[in-house]
Write a protein that holds these residues in place. Structure first.
Motif, PDB file in Angstrom:
ATOM      1  N   PRO A 178       0.988  -1.231   0.331  1.00 12.76           N
ATOM      2  CA  PRO A 178       0.572   0.223   0.262  1.00 12.76           C
ATOM      3  C   PRO A 178       0.793   1.050  -0.115  1.00 12.76           C
ATOM      4  CG  PRO A 178      -0.845  -1.687   1.560  1.00 12.76           C
ATOM      5  CD  PRO A 178       0.351  -2.282   0.927  1.00 12.76           C
ATOM      6  N   ASP A 179       0.126   2.588  -0.601  1.00 16.07           N
ATOM      7  CA  ASP A 179       1.211   3.386  -0.702  1.00 16.07           C
ATOM      8  C   ASP A 179       2.523   3.706  -1.335  1.00 16.07           C
ATOM      9  OD1 ASP A 179      -1.191   4.869   0.276  1.00 16.07           O
ATOM     10  OD2 ASP A 179      -0.689   4.173   2.211  1.00 16.07           O
ATOM     11  N   LYS A 193       0.339  14.651 -17.622  1.00 14.27           N
ATOM     12  CA  LYS A 193       0.615  13.459 -15.934  1.00 14.27           C
ATOM     13  C   LYS A 193       1.019  12.113 -16.027  1.00 14.27           C
ATOM     14  CE  LYS A 193      -3.251  15.026 -12.282  1.00 14.27           C
ATOM     15  NZ  LYS A 193      -4.529  14.252 -11.831  1.00 14.27           N
ATOM     16  N   HIS A 194       1.666  11.654 -15.349  1.00 10.81           N
ATOM     17  CA  HIS A 194       2.273   9.680 -15.367  1.00 10.81           C
ATOM     18  C   HIS A 194       1.154   9.307 -15.098  1.00 10.81           C
ATOM     19  CE1 HIS A 194       6.989  11.446 -15.540  1.00 10.81           C
ATOM     20  NE2 HIS A 194       6.676  12.249 -15.882  1.00 10.81           N
ATOM     21  N   PHE A 195       1.365   8.559 -15.661  1.00 12.54           N
ATOM     22  CA  PHE A 195       0.633   6.998 -15.437  1.00 12.54           C
ATOM     23  C   PHE A 195       1.091   6.159 -14.823  1.00 12.54           C
ATOM     24  CE2 PHE A 195      -0.956   2.638 -16.586  1.00 12.54           C
ATOM     25  CZ  PHE A 195      -2.352   2.227 -16.209  1.00 12.54           C
ATOM     26  N   ILE A 196       0.888   6.443 -13.428  1.00 12.03           N
ATOM     27  CA  ILE A 196       0.665   5.433 -12.037  1.00 12.03           C
ATOM     28  C   ILE A 196       0.284   4.160 -11.556  1.00 12.03           C
ATOM     29  CG2 ILE A 196       1.737   5.882  -9.558  1.00 12.03           C
ATOM     30  CD1 ILE A 196       2.543   8.827 -10.656  1.00 12.03           C
ATOM     31  N   ILE A 197       1.134   3.421 -11.626  1.00 14.18           N
ATOM     32  CA  ILE A 197       0.723   2.014 -10.123  1.00 14.18           C
ATOM     33  C   ILE A 197       1.135   1.915  -8.892  1.00 14.18           C
ATOM     34  CG2 ILE A 197       0.955  -0.557 -10.132  1.00 14.18           C
ATOM     35  CD1 ILE A 197      -1.081   0.542 -12.578  1.00 14.18           C
ATOM     36  N   GLU A 198       0.308   1.799  -8.150  1.00 19.91           N
ATOM     37  CA  GLU A 198       0.529   2.386  -6.853  1.00 19.91           C
ATOM     38  C   GLU A 198       0.773   1.140  -6.309  1.00 19.91           C
ATOM     39  OE1 GLU A 198      -0.811   5.004  -3.959  1.00 19.91           O
ATOM     40  OE2 GLU A 198       1.778   5.772  -4.747  1.00 19.91           O
ATOM     41  N   GLY A 199       0.804   0.212  -5.630  1.00 23.08           N
ATOM     42  CA  GLY A 199       0.368  -0.332  -4.806  1.00 23.08           C
ATOM     43  C   GLY A 199      -0.966  -1.941  -5.156  1.00 23.08           C
ATOM     44  N   GLY A 200      -0.671  -1.570  -6.369  1.00 20.89           N
ATOM     45  CA  GLY A 200      -0.835  -3.011  -7.481  1.00 20.89           C
ATOM     46  C   GLY A 200      -1.742  -1.769  -8.336  1.00 20.89           C
ATOM     47  N   LYS A 201      -2.548  -1.064  -7.899  1.00 23.39           N
ATOM     48  CA  LYS A 201      -3.617  -0.479  -8.465  1.00 23.39           C
ATOM     49  C   LYS A 201      -3.168   0.917  -9.340  1.00 23.39           C
ATOM     50  CE  LYS A 201      -6.565  -3.399  -6.369  1.00 23.39           C
ATOM     51  NZ  LYS A 201      -7.484  -4.266  -7.249  1.00 23.39           N
ATOM     52  N   VAL A 202      -3.767   1.447 -10.785  1.00 22.62           N
ATOM     53  CA  VAL A 202      -4.398   2.243 -11.046  1.00 22.62           C
ATOM     54  C   VAL A 202      -4.288   3.899 -10.139  1.00 22.62           C
ATOM     55  CG1 VAL A 202      -4.793   3.641 -12.264  1.00 22.62           C
ATOM     56  CG2 VAL A 202      -4.699   1.106 -12.960  1.00 22.62           C
ATOM     57  N   ASP A 203      -3.127   4.490 -10.139  1.00 26.46           N
ATOM     58  CA  ASP A 203      -3.306   5.350  -8.749  1.00 26.46           C
ATOM     59  C   ASP A 203      -4.478   6.682  -9.509  1.00 26.46           C
ATOM     60  OD1 ASP A 203      -3.474   8.337  -7.668  1.00 26.46           O
ATOM     61  OD2 ASP A 203      -1.314   8.167  -7.525  1.00 26.46           O
ATOM     62  N   PRO A 204      -5.651   6.992  -9.096  1.00 22.35           N
ATOM     63  CA  PRO A 204      -6.670   7.311  -9.744  1.00 22.35           C
ATOM     64  C   PRO A 204      -6.031   9.397 -10.108  1.00 22.35           C
ATOM     65  CG  PRO A 204      -7.787   6.197  -8.139  1.00 22.35           C
ATOM     66  CD  PRO A 204      -6.344   6.480  -8.097  1.00 22.35           C
TER      67      PRO A 204
END
Length: 208
Positions: A178-179, A193-204
């Protein structure tokens, strides 16, 4: 006409409840304005995002492009896709970036004929070791190729599989902590904006 605000004829308990309701609404609006990523709606958005589809939609931009450079920043694997071009950083120093950049902080591996020939562990340890490992990967994917992206696929766990020419592929496997950022994909010549995966999820936030 029905009023949205507590009427004076309501008893104390009802007025107090109404007061707390509007106080909560004002606080939520304030949090959304001051810090959009703190607003609860962002958590709700996780449920509305199809992670696999979003990953595949974003990474499809590199299909048909060559890997043009491989570097590392500490333990982060960085890759450039497409033609390299010079850009100046905030200090005025010139660096060469591709049409798209991929930065991977989570688990990853490069496979050939089903066997891993490089992993995230190669970038950990002394700087000299990490530099040699990044250079070896650059030689493999760029100098001896370059490797061309043949296809991409994503997973609901935030992972990505990038199929390359020469029987190679890059497999990205988020840690799902997480986080913690797993990886990001972006146009290095743009302020978008960058496309980011955070904690296994797409960062909204990266979709707003």
């Amino acid at each position: 006409m029905t009023s949205l605000f507590p009427a004076p004829h309501l008893d104390v308990r009802e007025r107090r409840h109404g007061h707390f309701f509007w106080q909560s609404v004002r606080k939520s609006i304030y949090l959304h304005i001051e810090s959009p990523r703190m607003f609860d709606a962002d958590r709700w958005n996780y449920r509305m995002i199809n992670t696999r589809d979003e990953i595949e939609r974003r990474l499809s931009a590199v299909e048909g492009l060559p890997i043009s450079a491989v570097h590392h920043a500490a333990g982060t694997l960085t890759m450039q896709f497409g033609s390299l071009r010079p850009v100046a950083n905030f200090k005025g120093a010139i660096r060469h970036v591709g049409e798209w950049s991929l930065h991977v902080q989570c688990n990853w591996k490069i496979e050939q004929a089903g066997s891993a020939i490089a992993t995230q562990d190669d970038l950990f340890g002394p700087d000299e070791k990490a530099h040699r490992s990044a250079q070896r990967i650059d030689d493999l994917l760029v100098k001896q190729g370059p490797a061309i992206v043949k296809g991409v696929s994503g997973s609901e766990e935030g992972g990505a599989d990038i199929l390359l020419s020469g029987g190679l592929r890059l497999v990205i496997s988020p840690n799902s902590a997480p986080d913690e950022e797993d990886w990001r994909f972006f146009d290095p010549t743009s302020d978008t904006k960058h496309f980011i995966i955070e904690g296994g999820k797409v960062d909204p936030w990266s979709l707003s």
